[in-house]
Design an enzyme around this catalytic site. Structure first.
Site, short mmCIF file in Angstrom:
data_model
loop_
_atom_site.label_atom_id
_atom_site.label_comp_id
_atom_site.label_asym_id
_atom_site.label_seq_id
_atom_site.Cartn_x
_atom_site.Cartn_y
_atom_site.Cartn_z
N GLY A 22 52.86 44.74 43.33
CA GLY A 22 52.20 43.83 42.40
C GLY A 22 51.09 44.54 41.66
N CYS A 23 50.62 43.91 40.59
CA CYS A 23 49.59 44.57 39.78
C CYS A 23 48.29 44.71 40.56
CB CYS A 23 49.38 43.81 38.48
SG CYS A 23 49.20 42.03 38.66
N TYR A 24 47.81 43.62 41.17
CA TYR A 24 46.57 43.74 41.95
C TYR A 24 46.72 44.76 43.08
CZ TYR A 24 44.65 39.45 39.76
OH TYR A 24 44.15 38.52 38.89
#
Lengths: 345, 345, 345, 345
Positions: A150-152
């Site tokens: 995921g981006c985070y």
């Protein structure tokens, strides 16, 4: 001369899918063979994405089941979770680079807890590689399923893993504050994502239960050799792209020692950059590029330090890292097609 | 293998200069040999432009007079007007691609009228080519001085010239409304450019006397074979990049006939695109790219049509077109280094 | 009928000063008698602030020393620190409502440490009241000097004081992440505040040494009866107004117990509002108003909670709270002139 | 003491309805008696509009048919066109202030042409007053139906009517370029209104066929005594609020003469302001207020002038003007409840 690598993109009508197409368009080895988007099947890419108007030769959107998989070498999954694993589990042949959450968690039970339903294809989980590229190169070179983080988690893990691996920080009180641009919310129609709701404003969301938490905890725990639980609070910021994480860690090490750990880990990385001492990471430094910039600062509270990392959520946080993993899976130089410098302003 | 073309960029501390460096960094034939910025000489590019932190090998900024011109093949002038011609008139050897206004106007007297002072190097004017690429290819291939058009003139002329050349529109009542992102105002310190003054707001400026007017009139007059005077009102829009011009023209032709003129002129252009009938140009279609999108619409007032064109003011409106011209001047394929697709969102 | 209260505003050319004038304009008891701004003396308010064009009767800007203090009942200090105390220490007669940092810290030595110079008027410190209105009503009613809190301290203290007073949270590991709109940076000319530097981006600043830290620590320590040291990381968000603080606290109390503490403290407050359970505070809820919205959430890490508060940095965080304090100092209903509902969108 | 005027707001879940409630909340004579929103009936205002969280006493949303009209003095219609007239035609008793398009056009056939269906209540048209307040005071004081102008028409007509009335401009070549914030598009769920589609971008829409055109033409024709047809091109600008129109008119008059016409018409107006010579109107001058600022400039093309006007589309362009009309219809001072100064930044 060299035979192109033919790819399909599932879910080309989302921001992630579109950014993957953007990058694929200038990748010297990729041929875009098929693009799917069930709800918009039959439309051209330019109809769905006006910024592709100058690229009339892009394949039109089809339903996923219409794709002829023979002759497709790689498939990029840009679908929502569950839908992604369900569809990809039926695809035989191409290597899979999945950008959904479906192959990130090793444990199907954890998946069920956080994603609200049984995993659609648990048999595939053991073979999937968690594709935080800088930490999975060898495995990626040999896998047929890359689960892109995921981006985070990408920003968080790039900032914390060197310190965890070196045993420099405590693992029971990690506090993460995260800021994201609105493209992270996707192109789905929700009142909360309308311009007037978001512009000139900021707010937290998913407080205490954001779905990126378990994969962060999984990877930190794996490296720490002990269970890690985190505080994580994401916020929506009125910008299109960009993600910045500010992390308070407990440590006995000095800033110099922490910097040394980063230097040791990232000195030769093409996309991860420790900034000079005292320079604060900013999302404007990486916009539109696959770079991550990070830095570490002394905290006023003794025994603490502040680690900050910034990425473009759609590139290093999503489609760019997917291409980076693809490159490794096909034996290409890792930076192929990802050379563009950040777009500022 | 192939010898690189060594370039110098004068004025690398402005937005235009920075965007030129961004493009040059991934241009396969360019070697960035020198970067000047008098007020910031001695600093690294990453100090002045944090988004270049991942590119530590960029030359540091020097004063223009410190550049060793031997071995420089091309110089890009990104300086303010007057300063540009003054400096470039002393540079011998490299081909000149100037992004200032100094070599755009054929007539030194007109220059003096609009720019408030005598031209610093009138002797160079006759040799300079007005570098609206699509209309000056042959001349650019042979010149040593390319005068890159202003951002507004680029969008305006790409939208009007096919119709003027074909004699399809009246030339005495052309009305141009223009919208620009804030990067067009440069990085100079003015209260009017602070974020809180610009965000959540819009306003016109330079009403009736913007300095891009004479070059628009010069080029229109040249193609029309008669003096053209225009109404031109630019507005500042709260966005970083992008420029959109909405032009009301008097015409007896139908929209279909006007479209035909555009098709005839631009069908094979790599960077200029007539959109499908009814699709409105938008700056988001071209952000970060060298593309121009345009279209024409029927007006409710009989005998009028509305021509609309959009570009990225820093790319096709400035640094991208400069690279495009550079490519022609050095015999390279025109799209070299300009292949990046638009960044959306 | 009722005699108006005549005010002077020192520093009316900054955002804070302008917002004070905005509020004063519709305050039923205020007459704006004098406006100072040394660098812009001689200009009308409409010249300096175009949004005051509809108010031609506002006094023109003068130099501070030109103000005739006879007949002025109250002076609002909207000057930078040091300059404020220096000037106000010479003003005799009017009650003082200071929006600078000069009268906030009780200890002149702490002031010197953080503000880089000896306090210009230490003799006035003992008489000044730290004007976090909800916690200082009785003292404000009797003082002649109100020191209005900084914007961040206002949001932080409104969120933490009820819990500290009730002994519900640990005081040695408070972690504060703060987000602010760009107006907080003032109208001064810095490259970092230009629109293209800030828009479409986010970054932290003042990491570990922001000047609002000592006043937060002073007030927390005072209420806790023990020294408190905080982690505090502010970030600049691309919006004009608004401030949101996300605070991780250690606690043995449940969310329900923490909510009860807030209810007990704020149930009758006109400007401080505990949101319903689970509703996240957002700056859009308070834009342009004197309201503060807050809430508390369970953290995933056991023994922690997340407190979040949002204000408009220029209103409750600055000029609005100044008016609120003014009202108390002059015996007026506290909400006078502050009734406007939030402006959304 | 004075009996409050009890109002109902139909369509309180749209931006217009919400802004009306915002203004009504501080109007000294209004009591908000009922709020309708069929799709969100049963929710509180704070659930639908978080910025009303501090106002728990607002009535909850009901379906329109649930409203008890006995005891309601005035109804504000904030519904979409057609729905508005259909509903309001059944309401007996209260005075009607309609913000939809349904009562603006005198001619039901024109309505059918532009709005795609027969008018739902043509019998009411003759009695309705086109409520551009400054031009309809006497009629408004006596009517029971005020049809509030569209946002664009308000700005356009305030800028053009004084010149048309004075016979100073030609009426056959009026060219209007219009810019609007995104709140003008309403809160409906369309991909085109998502933050990432709109932010950092600008584009025209409704080219040549925007529904505000016929009411502009109707009012111009009425004052000119001859049919007027206009060129009108609206654009969407990445801001929440604000509207700016730039109008090219043909005239033999000097700027001084045109200014004189404005002065003569607006010198005593509380909400319409001619700016000093040379000062460009900007939406930031009027944000959140009921003001309109305007000015006129010489064009470079002889025989033309440029008229520019700016308003807040939700206030003077919608809910503010509705309150202004309401005040007249109930014999109140026209500025009641509209005194707030613009919110800048």
């Amino acid at each position: 001369m060299t035979k192109p690598i033919r790819i399909a993109v599932l879910g080309a009508s989302g921001y992630t899918g579109a950014d993957l197409v953007r990058l694929a368009l200038t990748h010297p080895r990729i041929e875009i063979a098929a693009l799917s988007a069930n709800a918009k099947a039959g439309q051209t890419m330019a109809q769905v994405w006006p910024h592709f108007a100058p690229y009339p030769r892009l394949p039109a959107l089809v339903r996923a089941e219409e794709i002829d998989w023979a002759g497709i070498d790689a498939v990029f999954g840009c679908l929502p979770h569950a839908a992604s694993a369900e569809l990809l589990s039926q695809v035989k042949g191409p290597k899979i680079i999945d950008l959904s959450a479906d192959f990130r968690l090793k444990d199907a039970a954890t998946y069920a807890d956080w994603y609200g339903g049984a995993h659609p294809a648990p048999a595939l989980l053991p073979g999937a590689v968690y594709g935080l590229t800088e930490y999975a190169r060898m495995a990626l070179a040999e896998t047929t399923i890359a689960a892109c983080p995921g981006c985070y988690p990408t920003a968080v893990l790039l900032g914390l893993l060197p310190l965890v691996e070196a045993g420099l920080i405590g693992i029971d009180r990690i506090t993460i504050n995260a800021l994201s641009g609105v493209s992270g919310a996707g192109r789905s129609l929700k009142e909360a994502n309308l311009f007037p709701e978001v512009a000139e404003a900021v707010h937290p969301y998913g407080i205490g239960h954001h779905r990126h938490m378990p994969e962060i905890e999984q990877e930190l725990s794996l490296r720490a050799g002990a269970p890690v639980i985190i505080s994580f609070t994401p916020h929506l910021v009125p910008m299109n792209r960009g993600e910045l994480v500010t992390m308070i860690v407990e440590t006995k090490a000095s800033v110099a020692e922490l910097r040394e750990a980063f230097v040791g880990r990232y000195i030769d990385e093409p996309f991860v950059h420790l900034l000079p001492e005292g320079v604060a990471p900013a999302t404007r430094m990486v916009r539109g590029s696959n770079h991550c910039v990070l830095n570490v600062f002394a905290d006023r509270v003794p025994g603490r330090a502040i680690v900050i990392a910034a990425i473009d959520n759609l590139v290093k946080g999503s489609s760019g890292q997917a291409i980076q993993n693809f490159n490794l899976m096909f034996g290409l130089p890792e930076t192929t097609g990802l050379e563009a410098a950040p777009l500022f302003p």
